[in-house]
Design a protein around this motif. Structure first.
Motif, short mmCIF file in Angstrom:
data_model
loop_
_atom_site.label_atom_id
_atom_site.label_comp_id
_atom_site.label_asym_id
_atom_site.label_seq_id
_atom_site.Cartn_x
_atom_site.Cartn_y
_atom_site.Cartn_z
N MET A 95 0.84 -1.20 0.00
CA MET A 95 0.00 0.00 0.00
C MET A 95 0.88 1.24 0.00
SD MET A 95 -3.18 -0.94 2.53
CE MET A 95 -2.77 0.38 3.60
N SER A 96 0.33 2.35 -0.52
CA SER A 96 1.12 3.57 -0.54
C SER A 96 1.32 4.08 0.89
CB SER A 96 0.43 4.65 -1.37
OG SER A 96 -0.67 5.18 -0.66
N VAL A 97 2.30 4.95 1.04
CA VAL A 97 2.58 5.58 2.32
C VAL A 97 1.33 6.28 2.84
CG1 VAL A 97 3.95 7.46 3.36
CG2 VAL A 97 5.02 5.82 1.77
N PHE A 98 0.68 7.03 1.95
CA PHE A 98 -0.55 7.75 2.31
C PHE A 98 -1.63 6.78 2.78
CE2 PHE A 98 -4.72 9.23 0.78
CZ PHE A 98 -4.88 10.35 1.57
N GLU A 99 -1.84 5.69 2.03
CA GLU A 99 -2.89 4.74 2.40
C GLU A 99 -2.61 4.06 3.74
OE1 GLU A 99 -5.88 4.06 1.40
OE2 GLU A 99 -5.81 5.51 -0.23
N ASN A 100 -1.34 3.81 4.02
CA ASN A 100 -0.99 3.24 5.32
C ASN A 100 -1.48 4.14 6.46
OD1 ASN A 100 0.96 0.72 5.85
ND2 ASN A 100 1.35 1.48 3.79
N GLU A 134 3.10 15.18 6.91
CA GLU A 134 3.93 16.37 7.16
C GLU A 134 4.75 16.18 8.43
OE1 GLU A 134 4.41 19.63 5.91
OE2 GLU A 134 3.60 18.78 4.05
N GLN A 135 4.07 15.73 9.48
CA GLN A 135 4.73 15.59 10.78
C GLN A 135 5.90 14.61 10.73
OE1 GLN A 135 1.04 14.86 13.30
NE2 GLN A 135 2.44 15.79 14.78
N ILE A 136 5.74 13.56 9.92
CA ILE A 136 6.81 12.56 9.87
C ILE A 136 7.71 12.76 8.63
CG2 ILE A 136 5.60 10.83 11.25
CD1 ILE A 136 4.75 9.44 8.67
N ASN A 137 7.57 13.91 8.00
CA ASN A 137 8.42 14.30 6.86
C ASN A 137 8.38 13.32 5.70
OD1 ASN A 137 9.37 16.44 8.48
ND2 ASN A 137 10.90 15.10 9.38
N LEU A 138 7.22 12.75 5.42
CA LEU A 138 7.13 11.81 4.31
C LEU A 138 6.17 12.29 3.21
CD1 LEU A 138 7.16 8.29 6.05
CD2 LEU A 138 9.01 9.43 4.83
N THR A 139 5.86 13.59 3.22
CA THR A 139 4.95 14.13 2.21
C THR A 139 5.44 13.82 0.80
OG1 THR A 139 4.30 15.86 3.72
CG2 THR A 139 3.83 16.25 1.40
N ASP A 143 2.91 8.77 -2.39
CA ASP A 143 2.27 7.78 -3.24
C ASP A 143 3.14 6.57 -3.56
OD1 ASP A 143 -0.14 9.25 -3.40
OD2 ASP A 143 0.87 10.66 -4.74
N LEU A 144 4.28 6.48 -2.91
CA LEU A 144 5.13 5.30 -3.12
C LEU A 144 4.63 4.12 -2.30
CD1 LEU A 144 8.73 6.83 -2.81
CD2 LEU A 144 7.52 6.15 -4.90
N PRO A 145 4.80 2.89 -2.81
CA PRO A 145 4.50 1.73 -1.97
C PRO A 145 5.39 1.79 -0.72
CG PRO A 145 4.97 1.04 -4.23
CD PRO A 145 5.33 2.50 -4.14
N ALA A 146 4.78 1.58 0.45
CA ALA A 146 5.53 1.75 1.70
C ALA A 146 6.76 0.85 1.75
CB ALA A 146 4.61 1.46 2.89
N GLY A 147 6.66 -0.32 1.10
CA GLY A 147 7.78 -1.26 1.12
C GLY A 147 9.02 -0.77 0.39
N THR A 148 8.88 0.29 -0.42
CA THR A 148 10.05 0.80 -1.15
C THR A 148 10.80 1.88 -0.36
OG1 THR A 148 8.83 2.53 -2.32
CG2 THR A 148 8.90 0.36 -3.37
N LEU A 149 10.27 2.30 0.78
CA LEU A 149 10.96 3.32 1.59
C LEU A 149 12.23 2.73 2.22
CD1 LEU A 149 8.01 4.87 3.63
CD2 LEU A 149 9.02 5.71 1.51
N SER A 150 13.15 3.60 2.57
CA SER A 150 14.33 3.14 3.32
C SER A 150 13.86 2.64 4.68
CB SER A 150 15.33 4.28 3.50
OG SER A 150 14.85 5.18 4.50
N GLU A 158 5.90 4.09 10.58
CA GLU A 158 5.29 3.33 11.66
C GLU A 158 4.94 4.23 12.84
OE1 GLU A 158 6.47 -1.16 12.59
OE2 GLU A 158 7.96 0.40 12.85
N ILE A 159 5.81 5.18 13.11
CA ILE A 159 5.53 6.13 14.18
C ILE A 159 4.30 6.96 13.80
CG2 ILE A 159 6.41 8.20 15.35
CD1 ILE A 159 9.21 6.81 15.25
N GLY A 160 4.22 7.33 12.53
CA GLY A 160 3.04 8.06 12.04
C GLY A 160 1.77 7.25 12.24
N ILE A 161 1.84 5.96 11.92
CA ILE A 161 0.68 5.08 12.08
C ILE A 161 0.31 4.97 13.56
CG2 ILE A 161 0.02 2.63 11.94
CD1 ILE A 161 1.64 2.55 9.26
N THR A 162 1.33 4.94 14.39
CA THR A 162 1.08 4.81 15.84
C THR A 162 0.39 6.05 16.42
OG1 THR A 162 3.08 3.45 15.94
CG2 THR A 162 2.18 4.20 18.04
#
Ligand SMILES: Nc1ncnc2c1ncn2[C@@H]1O[C@H](COP(=O)(O)OP(=O)(O)OP(=O)(O)O)[C@@H](O)[C@H]1O
Ligand SMILES: [Mg+2]
Length: 253
Positions: A95-100, A134-139, A143-150, A158-162
């Motif tokens: 799923m994208s970062v946004f969708e997560n 914005e808060q977690i600096n991933l703006t 739209d990238l799949p979350a699995g492609t992030l460093s 994950e902190i954002g999700i929490t």
């Protein structure tokens, strides 16, 4: 006396005949940043699992803002304002970062809203998710799949999700595990800003992180708290030196 954000009273957990948590007493104040440290296998993650309702305790009590959590399911505890991350990265990689983030917001809103009011809220949801990004600096990764992030970005996500559901008690299990020094510094600053004014309870092995972030520290050894106090007091405690810190601080050099 004001009610503690989280209070553990004689908390115990056995797996079969093995006692893993042996009567833990702890009160964490509102807006306090509290670190739980201790050797591998001491029971830190188990303590998290008891607090968040993943495991039932064998005996004792967990109180969130004075309310007993006995018998409550993890999702109920989450909706009472306690949210946790896991020791192992726990995102939806395809799923994208946004969708997560959007999913965790939606989930934390729960079934309070019916379908039609939900539709009306979808813009709020989008805005809410974008604020978190914005808060977690991933703006710019929206739209990238979350699995492609460093790796560090995934832990930031994950902190954002929490924090997405607006919980006021945040629990992080080893948020900087496996990170380089610069990634660690980055995540520590992130944790500091996103938990401002909230209660933070974290398990952490990196003593630089612990002493830099925590207002108070508890040391768990073989399922028992051998010390709780301000960083400078815990650091100087001979019991702690002997059981854990001597070795842990040496390992840093
Ligand atoms: N579901 C389980 N069933 C049986 N034993 C378990 C279970 N979960 C944890 N344990 C045991 O409880 C003890 C404490 O484990 P726990 O994962 O809580 O330690 P920890 O302090 O988080 O360690 P680490 O620093 O390595 O993450 C270990 O001996 C572990 O094997
Ligand atoms: Mg653990």
């Amino acid at each position: 006396m004001t009610t503690a954000a989280l209070e553990l009273k004689n908390l115990q957990k056995s797996f079969g005949k093995t006692e893993i948590i042996r009567g833990v007493n702890l009160a964490v104040g509102n807006s306090e940043r509290h670190a739980i440290i201790g050797p591998n296998g001491a029971g830190k993650s188990t303590l998290f699992n008891l607090i968040t309702g993943r495991f039932p305790q064998t005996a004792g009590e967990v109180l969130l803002h004075g309310q007993n959590l006995a018998g409550k399911a993890p999702f109920e505890i989450n909706r009472m304002g306690l949210s946790r991350s896991f020791q192992i990265t726990n995102i939806f990689p395809k799923m994208s970062v946004f969708e997560n983030v959007r999913c965790s917001l939606l989930w934390s809103m729960g079934y309070k809203y019916n379908f039609w009011s939900m539709v009306g809220r979808s813009r709020d949801l989008t805005e809410g998710a974008e604020q978190i990004l914005e808060q977690i600096n991933l703006t710019n990764r929206r739209d990238l799949p979350a699995g492609t992030l460093s790796y560090a970005e995934q832990r930031a996500l994950e902190i954002g999700i929490t924090i997405a559901g607006g919980a006021d008690v945040i629990m992080l299990d080893e948020p900087t595990a496996g990170m380089s020094h610069s990634e660690t510094d980055y995540i520590v600053e992130l944790i500091r800003t996103v938990t401002e004014g909230k209660t933070l309870i974290m398990v952490e092995h990196d003593m630089g992180v612990v002493f830099g972030l925590a207002d108070r520290i508890s040391v768990l050894v073989y399922g028992e708290l051998i010390a709780t106090g301000r960083p400078e007091d815990v650091r100087g405690d001979p019991k702690v030196q002997e059981a854990y810190l001597g070795a842990a601080l040496e390992a840093e050099h």
